[in-house]
Design a protein around this motif. Sequence first.
Motif, PDB file in Angstrom:
ATOM      1  N   LEU A 140       0.800  -1.221   0.000  1.00  0.00           N
ATOM      2  CA  LEU A 140       0.000   0.000   0.000  1.00  0.00           C
ATOM      3  C   LEU A 140       0.833   1.271   0.000  1.00  0.00           C
ATOM      4  CD1 LEU A 140      -2.600  -1.279   2.604  1.00  0.00           C
ATOM      5  CD2 LEU A 140      -2.864  -1.215   0.118  1.00  0.00           C
ATOM      6  N   CYS A 141       2.146   1.159   0.291  1.00  0.00           N
ATOM      7  CA  CYS A 141       2.980   2.357   0.322  1.00  0.00           C
ATOM      8  C   CYS A 141       4.438   1.999   0.074  1.00  0.00           C
ATOM      9  CB  CYS A 141       2.814   3.117   1.632  1.00  0.00           C
ATOM     10  SG  CYS A 141       3.018   2.138   3.121  1.00  0.00           S
ATOM     11  N   VAL A 142       5.179   3.004  -0.391  1.00  0.00           N
ATOM     12  CA  VAL A 142       6.593   2.833  -0.701  1.00  0.00           C
ATOM     13  C   VAL A 142       7.286   4.186  -0.568  1.00  0.00           C
ATOM     14  CG1 VAL A 142       6.284   3.233  -3.195  1.00  0.00           C
ATOM     15  CG2 VAL A 142       8.191   1.816  -2.407  1.00  0.00           C
ATOM     16  N   ASP A 143       8.571   4.167  -0.220  1.00  0.00           N
ATOM     17  CA  ASP A 143       9.354   5.398  -0.238  1.00  0.00           C
ATOM     18  C   ASP A 143      10.825   5.062  -0.422  1.00  0.00           C
ATOM     19  OD1 ASP A 143       9.508   8.225  -0.208  1.00  0.00           O
ATOM     20  OD2 ASP A 143      10.219   8.209   1.852  1.00  0.00           O
ATOM     21  N   TYR A 144      11.554   5.973  -1.059  1.00  0.00           N
ATOM     22  CA  TYR A 144      12.999   5.865  -1.225  1.00  0.00           C
ATOM     23  C   TYR A 144      13.702   6.664  -0.139  1.00  0.00           C
ATOM     24  CZ  TYR A 144      13.689   3.653  -5.808  1.00  0.00           C
ATOM     25  OH  TYR A 144      13.773   2.762  -6.845  1.00  0.00           O
ATOM     26  N   ARG A 145      14.846   6.150   0.308  1.00  0.00           N
ATOM     27  CA  ARG A 145      15.746   6.957   1.116  1.00  0.00           C
ATOM     28  C   ARG A 145      16.274   8.069   0.227  1.00  0.00           C
ATOM     29  NH1 ARG A 145      20.388   3.475   3.354  1.00  0.00           N
ATOM     30  NH2 ARG A 145      21.370   4.093   1.393  1.00  0.00           N
ATOM     31  N   TYR A 146      16.643   9.197   0.795  1.00  0.00           N
ATOM     32  CA  TYR A 146      17.015  10.395   0.035  1.00  0.00           C
ATOM     33  C   TYR A 146      18.097  10.151  -1.010  1.00  0.00           C
ATOM     34  CZ  TYR A 146      21.413  11.002   2.564  1.00  0.00           C
ATOM     35  OH  TYR A 146      22.666  10.820   3.060  1.00  0.00           O
ATOM     36  N   ASP A 147      19.020   9.212  -0.748  1.00  0.00           N
ATOM     37  CA  ASP A 147      20.123   8.981  -1.677  1.00  0.00           C
ATOM     38  C   ASP A 147      19.810   7.898  -2.706  1.00  0.00           C
ATOM     39  OD1 ASP A 147      20.187   6.701  -0.107  1.00  0.00           O
ATOM     40  OD2 ASP A 147      22.262   6.954   0.552  1.00  0.00           O
ATOM     41  N   ILE A 158      12.619  -3.106   4.519  1.00  0.00           N
ATOM     42  CA  ILE A 158      13.655  -2.253   3.959  1.00  0.00           C
ATOM     43  C   ILE A 158      14.431  -3.080   2.935  1.00  0.00           C
ATOM     44  CG2 ILE A 158      15.637  -0.762   4.446  1.00  0.00           C
ATOM     45  CD1 ILE A 158      12.990   0.066   5.888  1.00  0.00           C
ATOM     46  N   TYR A 159      14.575  -2.522   1.735  1.00  0.00           N
ATOM     47  CA  TYR A 159      15.282  -3.193   0.647  1.00  0.00           C
ATOM     48  C   TYR A 159      16.516  -2.399   0.244  1.00  0.00           C
ATOM     49  CZ  TYR A 159      11.158  -6.123  -0.218  1.00  0.00           C
ATOM     50  OH  TYR A 159      10.123  -7.020  -0.096  1.00  0.00           O
ATOM     51  N   ASP A 160      17.560  -3.122  -0.125  1.00  0.00           N
ATOM     52  CA  ASP A 160      18.737  -2.505  -0.726  1.00  0.00           C
ATOM     53  C   ASP A 160      18.448  -2.285  -2.200  1.00  0.00           C
ATOM     54  OD1 ASP A 160      21.780  -1.923  -0.637  1.00  0.00           O
ATOM     55  OD2 ASP A 160      21.538  -3.331  -2.314  1.00  0.00           O
ATOM     56  N   GLU A 161      18.613  -1.078  -2.682  1.00  0.00           N
ATOM     57  CA  GLU A 161      18.286  -0.765  -4.077  1.00  0.00           C
ATOM     58  C   GLU A 161      19.205  -1.487  -5.059  1.00  0.00           C
ATOM     59  OE1 GLU A 161      16.802   0.959  -7.628  1.00  0.00           O
ATOM     60  OE2 GLU A 161      15.895   0.631  -5.683  1.00  0.00           O
ATOM     61  N   GLN A 168      19.851   8.468   7.006  1.00  0.00           N
ATOM     62  CA  GLN A 168      20.004   7.084   6.566  1.00  0.00           C
ATOM     63  C   GLN A 168      19.146   6.141   7.409  1.00  0.00           C
ATOM     64  OE1 GLN A 168      22.568   5.548   4.435  1.00  0.00           O
ATOM     65  NE2 GLN A 168      23.238   7.495   3.638  1.00  0.00           N
ATOM     66  N   ASP A 169      18.708   6.590   8.593  1.00  0.00           N
ATOM     67  CA  ASP A 169      18.216   5.650   9.589  1.00  0.00           C
ATOM     68  C   ASP A 169      16.793   5.862  10.104  1.00  0.00           C
ATOM     69  OD1 ASP A 169      20.819   4.371   9.751  1.00  0.00           O
ATOM     70  OD2 ASP A 169      21.471   6.209  10.738  1.00  0.00           O
ATOM     71  N   ILE A 170      16.174   6.993   9.850  1.00  0.00           N
ATOM     72  CA  ILE A 170      14.861   7.279  10.450  1.00  0.00           C
ATOM     73  C   ILE A 170      13.761   7.183   9.390  1.00  0.00           C
ATOM     74  CG2 ILE A 170      13.471   8.963  11.727  1.00  0.00           C
ATOM     75  CD1 ILE A 170      15.866   7.809  13.307  1.00  0.00           C
ATOM     76  N   THR A 226      -1.983   4.899  14.742  1.00  0.00           N
ATOM     77  CA  THR A 226      -0.674   5.260  15.296  1.00  0.00           C
ATOM     78  C   THR A 226       0.263   5.723  14.195  1.00  0.00           C
ATOM     79  OG1 THR A 226       0.433   3.099  15.100  1.00  0.00           O
ATOM     80  CG2 THR A 226      -0.890   3.500  17.099  1.00  0.00           C
ATOM     81  N   VAL A 227       1.206   6.555  14.591  1.00  0.00           N
ATOM     82  CA  VAL A 227       2.352   6.902  13.766  1.00  0.00           C
ATOM     83  C   VAL A 227       3.561   6.324  14.479  1.00  0.00           C
ATOM     84  CG1 VAL A 227       3.793   8.785  12.896  1.00  0.00           C
ATOM     85  CG2 VAL A 227       1.296   8.976  12.797  1.00  0.00           C
ATOM     86  N   GLN A 228       4.311   5.506  13.762  1.00  0.00           N
ATOM     87  CA  GLN A 228       5.493   4.853  14.318  1.00  0.00           C
ATOM     88  C   GLN A 228       6.742   5.539  13.777  1.00  0.00           C
ATOM     89  OE1 GLN A 228       5.295   2.269  16.544  1.00  0.00           O
ATOM     90  NE2 GLN A 228       3.047   2.240  16.383  1.00  0.00           N
ATOM     91  N   ILE A 229       7.707   5.774  14.668  1.00  0.00           N
ATOM     92  CA  ILE A 229       9.001   6.323  14.268  1.00  0.00           C
ATOM     93  C   ILE A 229      10.020   5.196  14.432  1.00  0.00           C
ATOM     94  CG2 ILE A 229      10.748   8.087  14.713  1.00  0.00           C
ATOM     95  CD1 ILE A 229       8.402   9.775  15.956  1.00  0.00           C
ATOM     96  N   TRP A 230      10.576   4.749  13.301  1.00  0.00           N
ATOM     97  CA  TRP A 230      11.481   3.603  13.271  1.00  0.00           C
ATOM     98  C   TRP A 230      12.920   4.097  13.166  1.00  0.00           C
ATOM     99  CZ3 TRP A 230       8.903  -1.028  13.624  1.00  0.00           C
ATOM    100  CH2 TRP A 230       7.543  -1.036  13.255  1.00  0.00           C
ATOM    101  N   ASP A 231      13.824   3.426  13.882  1.00  0.00           N
ATOM    102  CA  ASP A 231      15.256   3.696  13.764  1.00  0.00           C
ATOM    103  C   ASP A 231      15.914   2.432  13.226  1.00  0.00           C
ATOM    104  OD1 ASP A 231      18.010   4.091  14.120  1.00  0.00           O
ATOM    105  OD2 ASP A 231      17.687   5.384  15.856  1.00  0.00           O
ATOM    106  N   LEU A 232      16.431   2.477  12.014  1.00  0.00           N
ATOM    107  CA  LEU A 232      17.002   1.297  11.378  1.00  0.00           C
ATOM    108  C   LEU A 232      18.250   0.797  12.092  1.00  0.00           C
ATOM    109  CD1 LEU A 232      16.529   2.211   7.619  1.00  0.00           C
ATOM    110  CD2 LEU A 232      14.943   1.123   9.197  1.00  0.00           C
ATOM    111  N   ARG A 233      18.901   1.658  12.887  1.00  0.00           N
ATOM    112  CA  ARG A 233      20.092   1.224  13.627  1.00  0.00           C
ATOM    113  C   ARG A 233      19.741   0.212  14.704  1.00  0.00           C
ATOM    114  NH1 ARG A 233      21.706   7.405  14.418  1.00  0.00           N
ATOM    115  NH2 ARG A 233      19.469   7.291  14.827  1.00  0.00           N
ATOM    116  N   VAL A 234      18.531   0.308  15.264  1.00  0.00           N
ATOM    117  CA  VAL A 234      18.104  -0.653  16.288  1.00  0.00           C
ATOM    118  C   VAL A 234      17.062  -1.624  15.744  1.00  0.00           C
ATOM    119  CG1 VAL A 234      18.677   0.830  18.229  1.00  0.00           C
ATOM    120  CG2 VAL A 234      16.381   0.923  17.263  1.00  0.00           C
ATOM    121  N   GLY A 235      16.554  -1.363  14.558  1.00  0.00           N
ATOM    122  CA  GLY A 235      15.646  -2.292  13.903  1.00  0.00           C
ATOM    123  C   GLY A 235      14.254  -2.357  14.489  1.00  0.00           C
TER     124      GLY A 235
END
Length: 199
Positions: free
Chosen positions: A92-99, A114-117, A151-153, A162-171
């Motif tokens: 239902l949704c998708v987004d790219y990291r800024y880079d 989370i996928y590696d491009e 890179q991580d939020i 709810t709105v969830q704030i995820w940190d990829l450093r802690v998964g």
Amino acid sequence: VKYSPDGDLLAAGCGDGAIRVYDAESGDLKYNLNVESMTQLPTTAIRFRPTSGRSKTKNVLLAVNADGSLDHWHITSGRKLHTISEEDNQLLCVDYRYDGGAFATAGKDYKVRIYDEATKTCVSVLSSGIGSTGRGHSNRVFSLKFKPKSQDILVSGGWDNTVQIWDLRVGSSVRSFYGPHICGDAVDIAGNTILTGSW
């Protein structure tokens, strides 16, 4: 609908699975993608890959679909470059990291992937919070957004109010708040402010 990074094109994911790309100035239809879709299920979200030095291929559009598929399209040639399928899921949704080096998907199964491009492989599945906090989604996820220049939020929202704030450093989800019932592409971030739409 999404504008291309240069603002010249406007792409629309459609209910019949097609992706129609228009000249943003004239309004003329320039490209018609996925018009012979076998599923005829909706294209639910689209994102242009950010322009960066990581990839030589320009004009790439990422589209997720109600059948659980995720497609990379090269707009100007009309070619599908790659397909990923998330079994038993509606995306239902998708987004790219800024880079442009990673992208995230979410949908019916409450999980953010989370996928590696470069490799098109899933590198992380986010579904619960730290310890026994119970953070994470408990219903369909309709919107997600990487924090600009981070890179991580990542922020996501959906039908669980709810709105969830995820940190990829802690998964995991490191913070959440209750309120908006998000039913579409309705989460954005400006600086440290989160903007949401609600039903």
